[in-house]
Design a protein around this motif. Structure first.
Motif, PDB file in Angstrom:
ATOM      1  N   GLN A 124      81.477   9.389  34.188  1.00  0.00           N
ATOM      2  CA  GLN A 124      81.451   8.702  35.481  1.00  0.00           C
ATOM      3  C   GLN A 124      80.667   7.395  35.428  1.00  0.00           C
ATOM      4  O   GLN A 124      80.534   6.708  36.435  1.00  0.00           O
ATOM      5  CB  GLN A 124      80.849   9.615  36.557  1.00  0.00           C
ATOM      6  N   GLY A 125      80.131   7.052  34.247  1.00  0.00           N
ATOM      7  CA  GLY A 125      79.371   5.821  34.108  1.00  0.00           C
ATOM      8  C   GLY A 125      77.933   5.935  34.567  1.00  0.00           C
ATOM      9  O   GLY A 125      77.272   4.908  34.777  1.00  0.00           O
ATOM     10  N   ILE A 126      77.425   7.161  34.729  1.00  0.00           N
ATOM     11  CA  ILE A 126      76.044   7.371  35.155  1.00  0.00           C
ATOM     12  C   ILE A 126      75.147   7.407  33.928  1.00  0.00           C
ATOM     13  O   ILE A 126      75.431   8.113  32.944  1.00  0.00           O
ATOM     14  CB  ILE A 126      75.911   8.680  35.957  1.00  0.00           C
ATOM     15  N   ALA A 127      74.069   6.629  33.967  1.00  0.00           N
ATOM     16  CA  ALA A 127      73.149   6.552  32.831  1.00  0.00           C
ATOM     17  C   ALA A 127      72.442   7.886  32.638  1.00  0.00           C
ATOM     18  O   ALA A 127      71.882   8.454  33.579  1.00  0.00           O
ATOM     19  CB  ALA A 127      72.142   5.437  33.069  1.00  0.00           C
ATOM     20  N   ASN A 128      72.454   8.387  31.390  1.00  0.00           N
ATOM     21  CA  ASN A 128      71.836   9.680  31.085  1.00  0.00           C
ATOM     22  C   ASN A 128      70.646   9.551  30.147  1.00  0.00           C
ATOM     23  O   ASN A 128      69.555  10.008  30.460  1.00  0.00           O
ATOM     24  CB  ASN A 128      72.869  10.631  30.459  1.00  0.00           C
ATOM     25  N   VAL A 129      70.858   8.907  29.018  1.00  0.00           N
ATOM     26  CA  VAL A 129      69.828   8.853  27.976  1.00  0.00           C
ATOM     27  C   VAL A 129      69.524   7.402  27.650  1.00  0.00           C
ATOM     28  O   VAL A 129      70.436   6.620  27.347  1.00  0.00           O
ATOM     29  CB  VAL A 129      70.285   9.591  26.695  1.00  0.00           C
ATOM     30  N   PHE A 130      68.236   7.043  27.722  1.00  0.00           N
ATOM     31  CA  PHE A 130      67.825   5.693  27.366  1.00  0.00           C
ATOM     32  C   PHE A 130      67.796   5.574  25.844  1.00  0.00           C
ATOM     33  O   PHE A 130      67.132   6.353  25.152  1.00  0.00           O
ATOM     34  CB  PHE A 130      66.444   5.397  27.944  1.00  0.00           C
ATOM     35  N   VAL A 131      68.531   4.571  25.316  1.00  0.00           N
ATOM     36  CA  VAL A 131      68.608   4.386  23.865  1.00  0.00           C
ATOM     37  C   VAL A 131      68.119   3.011  23.437  1.00  0.00           C
ATOM     38  O   VAL A 131      68.185   2.657  22.260  1.00  0.00           O
ATOM     39  CB  VAL A 131      70.050   4.604  23.361  1.00  0.00           C
ATOM     40  N   GLY A 132      67.674   2.205  24.374  1.00  0.00           N
ATOM     41  CA  GLY A 132      67.154   0.889  24.023  1.00  0.00           C
ATOM     42  C   GLY A 132      68.231  -0.026  23.481  1.00  0.00           C
ATOM     43  O   GLY A 132      69.280  -0.233  24.102  1.00  0.00           O
TER      44      GLY A 132
END
Length: 304
Positions: free
Chosen positions: A56-64
């Motif tokens: 759905q395009g929702i941010a889940n995991v920050f990967v830098g």
């Protein structure tokens, strides 16, 4: 006792602030539209480029910066960069030169020239989808018009959209035809704004057509040429419709320009993070090219 000297400085400051507030009030609808349709999507794209997202395009995991590192290591993305650069080189100079030649031809005062002006500018009225479908039939390997001509003169038919060595050229030809109407119309308007007295003076001095073209037409037309080149460059980097209809990025990713790669990564693979990173990369490319064009190209522009 000396009377105090009255100044209109507070009144002047009040008038200036009132003008600023009035100007901001008039600009408020534009600010709102830019914020909704430009600034927010741009900020959201930069934000998503640092995350892994779900379908759905929702941010889940920050990967830098891992999405950007992935792009730099991706062979597919390197092919997209190469295809985009070649596409820009194929379409922009050729399209501008053809449009300039047509504008010079139709700028002559000949009876019935308006018919040709309408014909050359008519591509502006045709949608990308309709144009692409027409060219799809022209490039057809068996019943296409181009292969009919080639086989009629004894040559072998060409797989225009199925051969990696010809697919990008075919897309470029289609794009030049689509965009030539706009460039032609702008250049023709620029030609008609040149002062006729300059040509009359050169004619009295016995100047040839090529001399007038080099010394009068091109310098006086340089602001219009600069505008057309800038717009054509930006449009070339953002090409999508004809690629989607004619080749869908193939064959062998030979026509997988960056915009189509963004579309496929986001809406086919549902990798919105890497698609956002590609969008940021494309934005930076267009920004750098535009700044360089203004820095080096505008020096050669002759403003009246």
């Amino acid at each position: 006792m000396e009377q105090p000297i009255l100044t209109d400085q507070p009144l002047s400051w009040w008038k200036k602030s009132l003008n600023i507030r009035t100007a901001c009030l008039y600009l408020l609808p534009s600010f709102f539209l830019f914020a909704v349709f430009l600034f927010y999507p741009m900020a959201k794209t930069v934000y998503l480029s640092f995350f892994l997202t779900d379908q759905q395009g929702i941010a889940n995991v920050f990967v830098g910066l891992e999405n950007y590192q992935y792009l730099l290591q991706s062979e597919s993305f390197r092919k997209s960069i190469k295809a985009t650069i070649l596409f820009v080189l194929y379409t922009v100079p050729t399209g501008v030169m053809i449009a300039l030649a047509l504008a010079l031809l139709t700028n002559e005062k000949v009876k019935g020239i308006g018919i040709f002006r309408t014909m050359y500018a008519s591509t502006m009225g045709v949608s990308v989808a309709a144009s692409s479908v027409v060219w799809l039939f022209l490039f057809h390997p068996s019943i296409g018009f181009f292969n009919k001509i080639i086989t009629a003169i004894g040559g072998e038919s060409v797989s225009w959209l199925l051969d990696p060595s010809w697919a990008l050229v075919s897309i470029s030809v289609t794009t030049i035809w689509m965009n030539i109407g706009f460039s032609f119309l702008i250049l023709l308007g620029g030609l008609q704004n040149i002062d006729e007295q300059l040509y009359e003076s050169a004619k009295i001095d016995g100047a040839s057509y090529l001399y007038k073209l080099r010394r009068i037409t091109i310098p006086m037309l340089s602001p219009t040429l600069f505008f057309v080149l800038t717009v054509s460059l930006i449009n070339a980097f953002q090409t999508f419709g004809q690629v989607d209809i004619l080749t869908q990025g193939g064959p062998s990713e030979s026509t997988n320009v960056i915009v189509y790669s963004i579309y496929r990564e986001a809406f086919v693979n549902y990798q919105f993070g890497t698609a956002s990173a590609q969008s940021v990369f494309l934005f930076l490319c267009i920004l750098i090219v535009t700044i360089m064009q203004f820095k080096f190209g505008e020096k050669k522009v002759h403003y009246q």
